[in-house]
Motif scaffolding. Sequence first.
Motif, PDB file in Angstrom:
ATOM      1  N   ASN A   4       2.716  -5.915 -16.306  1.00 51.01           N
ATOM      2  CA  ASN A   4       2.299  -7.302 -16.074  1.00 51.01           C
ATOM      3  C   ASN A   4       1.909  -7.575 -14.630  1.00 51.01           C
ATOM      4  OD1 ASN A   4       2.494  -8.161 -18.738  1.00 51.01           O
ATOM      5  ND2 ASN A   4       4.665  -8.640 -18.549  1.00 51.01           N
ATOM      6  N   PRO A   5       2.740  -7.207 -13.632  1.00 51.24           N
ATOM      7  CA  PRO A   5       2.320  -7.460 -12.248  1.00 51.24           C
ATOM      8  C   PRO A   5       1.144  -6.604 -11.800  1.00 51.24           C
ATOM      9  CG  PRO A   5       4.423  -6.271 -12.291  1.00 51.24           C
ATOM     10  CD  PRO A   5       4.127  -6.695 -13.697  1.00 51.24           C
TER      11      PRO A   5
ATOM     12  N   TRP B 109       3.487  -5.120  -3.666  1.00 55.01           N
ATOM     13  CA  TRP B 109       2.093  -5.549  -3.611  1.00 55.01           C
ATOM     14  C   TRP B 109       1.926  -6.913  -2.971  1.00 55.01           C
ATOM     15  CZ3 TRP B 109      -2.636  -3.743  -3.972  1.00 55.01           C
ATOM     16  CH2 TRP B 109      -2.763  -2.412  -4.374  1.00 55.01           C
ATOM     17  N   ASN B 110       2.801  -7.825  -3.302  1.00 57.13           N
ATOM     18  CA  ASN B 110       2.661  -9.165  -2.733  1.00 57.13           C
ATOM     19  C   ASN B 110       3.024  -9.201  -1.260  1.00 57.13           C
ATOM     20  OD1 ASN B 110       1.881 -11.332  -4.823  1.00 57.13           O
ATOM     21  ND2 ASN B 110       3.259  -9.959  -5.921  1.00 57.13           N
TER      22      ASN B 110
ATOM     23  N   ALA C   5       9.719  -3.491 -12.403  1.00 56.91           N
ATOM     24  CA  ALA C   5       8.658  -4.496 -12.258  1.00 56.91           C
ATOM     25  C   ALA C   5       8.797  -5.253 -10.943  1.00 56.91           C
ATOM     26  CB  ALA C   5       8.696  -5.468 -13.433  1.00 56.91           C
ATOM     27  N   LYS C   6      10.023  -5.563 -10.582  1.00 59.37           N
ATOM     28  CA  LYS C   6      10.251  -6.298  -9.329  1.00 59.37           C
ATOM     29  C   LYS C   6       9.803  -5.490  -8.125  1.00 59.37           C
ATOM     30  CE  LYS C   6      13.769  -7.965  -6.170  1.00 59.37           C
ATOM     31  NZ  LYS C   6      12.990  -9.142  -5.756  1.00 59.37           N
TER      32      LYS C   6
ATOM     33  N   HIS D 130       6.060  -5.517  -8.002  1.00 62.22           N
ATOM     34  CA  HIS D 130       5.570  -6.858  -7.682  1.00 62.22           C
ATOM     35  C   HIS D 130       5.819  -7.194  -6.211  1.00 62.22           C
ATOM     36  CE1 HIS D 130       5.784 -11.302  -7.506  1.00 62.22           C
ATOM     37  NE2 HIS D 130       4.818 -11.250  -8.395  1.00 62.22           N
ATOM     38  N   ASP D 131       7.032  -6.913  -5.722  1.00 61.82           N
ATOM     39  CA  ASP D 131       7.354  -7.222  -4.329  1.00 61.82           C
ATOM     40  C   ASP D 131       6.473  -6.438  -3.369  1.00 61.82           C
ATOM     41  OD1 ASP D 131       9.274  -8.866  -5.334  1.00 61.82           O
ATOM     42  OD2 ASP D 131      11.001  -7.776  -4.527  1.00 61.82           O
TER      43      ASP D 131
ATOM     44  N   TYR E 298       7.349 -15.476 -11.133  1.00 60.00           N
ATOM     45  CA  TYR E 298       6.165 -15.016 -10.413  1.00 60.00           C
ATOM     46  C   TYR E 298       5.218 -16.175 -10.099  1.00 60.00           C
ATOM     47  CZ  TYR E 298       7.619 -10.213 -11.508  1.00 60.00           C
ATOM     48  OH  TYR E 298       8.315  -9.042 -11.594  1.00 60.00           O
TER      49      TYR E 298
ATOM     50  N   THR F 157       2.652   2.308  -6.874  1.00 58.49           N
ATOM     51  CA  THR F 157       1.973   2.241  -8.175  1.00 58.49           C
ATOM     52  C   THR F 157       1.849   3.601  -8.851  1.00 58.49           C
ATOM     53  OG1 THR F 157      -0.281   2.593  -7.322  1.00 58.49           O
ATOM     54  CG2 THR F 157       0.578   0.332  -7.305  1.00 58.49           C
TER      55      THR F 157
ATOM     56  N   THR G 212      -2.128  -8.374 -12.250  1.00 63.33           N
ATOM     57  CA  THR G 212      -2.282  -9.447 -11.263  1.00 63.33           C
ATOM     58  C   THR G 212      -2.754  -8.896  -9.935  1.00 63.33           C
ATOM     59  OG1 THR G 212      -0.504 -10.680 -12.347  1.00 63.33           O
ATOM     60  CG2 THR G 212      -1.118 -11.376 -10.130  1.00 63.33           C
ATOM     61  N   PHE G 213      -2.129  -7.803  -9.477  1.00 62.79           N
ATOM     62  CA  PHE G 213      -2.536  -7.298  -8.160  1.00 62.79           C
ATOM     63  C   PHE G 213      -3.935  -6.666  -8.216  1.00 62.79           C
ATOM     64  CE2 PHE G 213      -0.382  -3.064  -9.093  1.00 62.79           C
ATOM     65  CZ  PHE G 213      -1.474  -2.255  -8.842  1.00 62.79           C
TER      66      PHE G 213
END
Length: 944
Positions: free
Chosen positions: A663-664, A633-634, A626-627, A630-631, A410, A650, A667-668
């Motif tokens: 964890n991600p 949102w980013n 998680a991926k 994470h993907d 990440y 989410t 961050t977001f």
Amino acid sequence: MKFLILLLAVGIIQSLANAFIIDTRQKRSIDLSASHALIPDARLSKDVIPTSYVVNIRPNLDDGTFMGDIKMNLSWNDETKKISLHAHFDLEINEKDIKIRKLKRKSNDNQNESDDKEEYIGIQRADRVVKKTVYVIHLTEPIPQGSECELELKFSGKIWETTEGLFQGSYMDLKGDKHQYYATYMRPHNARRLFPCFDEPGFKVPFNVSISRPKSFVTLFNTPVERSVELNDEKLKNYVVDYFVPTPPMSTFTFGFLISQLQEVPVTSAKAAGESKKPAIKIWARPDVHEEMSEMFEKVEQVYNTLEKYFDAQVPLTKIDVVAVPGMSVVRPADNWGLILFKESELLKKGYYGLSQELIYQWLGSWVTPYWWSDAHVNKALASFLASYNVIEIDNGVEFNGKYPMTVLYSLYYEFSKRYPHSRITAMKQETTSFKTELVMRMLNYTLGSETFKTGLRKFIANRHFSTFFGDDLWDALTKQAHEDHKLANKYTINEIAGSWITKDRLPVVNVQRNYADKTAKVTQKVYLRERPHDVPEQDKMLWWIPLVIVEQDKLNFTNSTPKLWMEKVREITINNLPEAEKFVIVNPEEIGPFPVNYDEKNWNLLAQYLQTNEGRTKIPIYTRAKLLHDAWNLAYAGDLSFATAFNMTLFMLSERDHLAWNPVFTFIDHIGRHIDMSAVHKKFETYVRILLTPLYEELGVQQEGEETWKTDLRALAKTFLCRAGYRPCIEEAQTAYRKWMESENPDEGNPVPNQYICPVFKWGTQKEWEFGLQRVINFPASRIQSERTYLLKTLAGCPVQPEKIERLLNLTILEENGNFTENDIVLIFSMLTGGSSGYTTLFNFLQNNWDVIRERFENKTNLWDNLISAATGVFTTQEGYDMVSNLYVQKQGEFGSAEHIIEKSLRNIKEETKWSDENLPIIEKWLDNFLKTMNKDENKFMG
């Protein structure tokens, strides 16, 4: 027995090594622009190369110096009349003591007495190359190709206090007695600080070494002591000379020794004590920590045995000493061959990763060595990957808390998606290059299969014993094995695949657009960029070899990591035979490759719906959950996906309790929260955060003794973000703790409030509470730790959302010029105010309202002025902010001085961010309105 056979074969190995240097010196590996930029060095000519060393080192510990002599057997590859070798500026060499004689190759026939006569070669002069640690000996006559000579030099130098070459350190025992030790740290090119040599990793020769020491000390070297002799020298009459078993061929940077009073840790295991295992493993430490080290032997042996089994090869040494050196100030252990020096504190840590990595270097680094430092990143990456693999094998990844490789991956996603990765910092570029290479190896281990990867690596090592390698040699070995095992089409090579990843400071994003009618998908790749504008030069030319591992909803098999196909550095391909329209697909599950994946809106929504079911959260593994989160949102943050879709992803977090999926999320929340902080949407977003996190936090409950680390960490993160979002129980708890400080008799003696409570009080608490904190900064005693004051000042500036608190701080520090605040304090305040819209908006207004006074105060303080303009104008994200900064720029045209370019850059950046806000804020607000309505919650109920 193996070691004796090895020594008998040294002559053959030397010849092979010499041939290796000659044949491959022109070969290049995958080019890496900055992989060895921090190791500027003068490469030596290969006209003359070493074949062996005899080194005698005589430290004089009383005066912090050493002296010695060295005999080098040299071989001439080309005719030349000079010898170039490495010697540090601080290493003294007496030119008068230099001797060089020809070594005659005797035959059994026609020998006579004249053949035994020594023939010395005349020395014209010896020079040091200007600004380079190269020493050149000029001979009176050229020496023909194929000649062999013995070069003898005497040298002397000082023992350093810094960890370079031979250095000294000390420690106190429990009785308060001070003990000295003397150790070497040769990586990457510090051997030349100790003795003249050919100090490059590609030169691998045997060493025959003797080292003197005081009688009460012990010397540990790469190999065991063969014999010891007392010195008769008057100056060193209490010294002993240890003569060590000759080493196998090795590079100078793996040479090492330790002279100390550390003692061998007794082996408590009866089984271990009775074994005569080769290599013999010994642990050394000060007696005070022997009890703490009691389990270290079995731990080291467990790691060694796991690695020996993986490599299918025993390290060709009779012993490996693992030493806990107290007070040694090094970034990483000294991984000499057969002698590993750890900082005591590092060796005492729990876990297996550090041990695994250092023991791996005994095979990969010492036995098989990179030819030059440009290939060291491959060695480091491979050691890191295998150490992680080994830890997972030993303890099922408990040591990593389940976060490998996500933590590294990440961070790479964020770094490589910037407009200017690394900010051109070479050291960071080296680290990220190594991390990226490690992730490529992990990807290959998945896609080729762990057995193919392991077998290829075993053959790679077996073919290079006592030799060196280029990065391409590893990829060649893996290619050959993959072809042999039919895991890779013969037209593909690992060199091409790995090269497409390693040579770019970027990562790709893969876009999967399904055609549900004909069960196909168009798959495209492009450079992954988050920061705006996406105007990176030549991004259209960047392409990667990408493995497409696909999991389908009706066949949820996450154990098969064989790619359905590879994108062969092409922009677009088509995938056929996909499932029915109502079934999702997942590409790159478990983060097999280091790249995010985007889908069409329907596939994303199918995933979001499935994850909200118990079956979905059970059948889709945690790394993949998680991926996906994470993907999504980013990609939304980057402008490649609708925020409505990202928010949908989410919803399953309302029921998710695995810390790896969370964890991600934190961050977001941080990234998006900061970005929309200035808008009216932010309050609704905070309500969303409270709804999302409250069930998790309440379910985690209070901390229990002996609970898992992940649970403690997750509770702390949930609490931090809830407090930030205005969660009333958190604020009340913080204020209660803070009140004790306010009511104490001597509040300046110390801060009894845990750090986690300070920010919530300054953000949501009263002016009185904030003012109390301000006075503690003003009255902070010089006797206390200054970092506590710094933290307090950072929170005073960065946490409040009320303009009056911020204005009070700015008036005090700038207008009133309170003497308790330094220029560094003011710069810190400016920096902290950029963290939220209240901060930078108040700072902007303060600047605008007090322009003339501030301009005069900062007239000769360019640093303060530039920092102020940057902080006050550079963080706005909306049209309103753009108009404010633009009007100031017009009104004060010509008055910005050194900060003219700063405000111009701010305007360009705000214009880009404004586009983002105009496009995304309405979508975010609409989704949040629907969500709050659906949840039947309102802002008052969840307290802002």
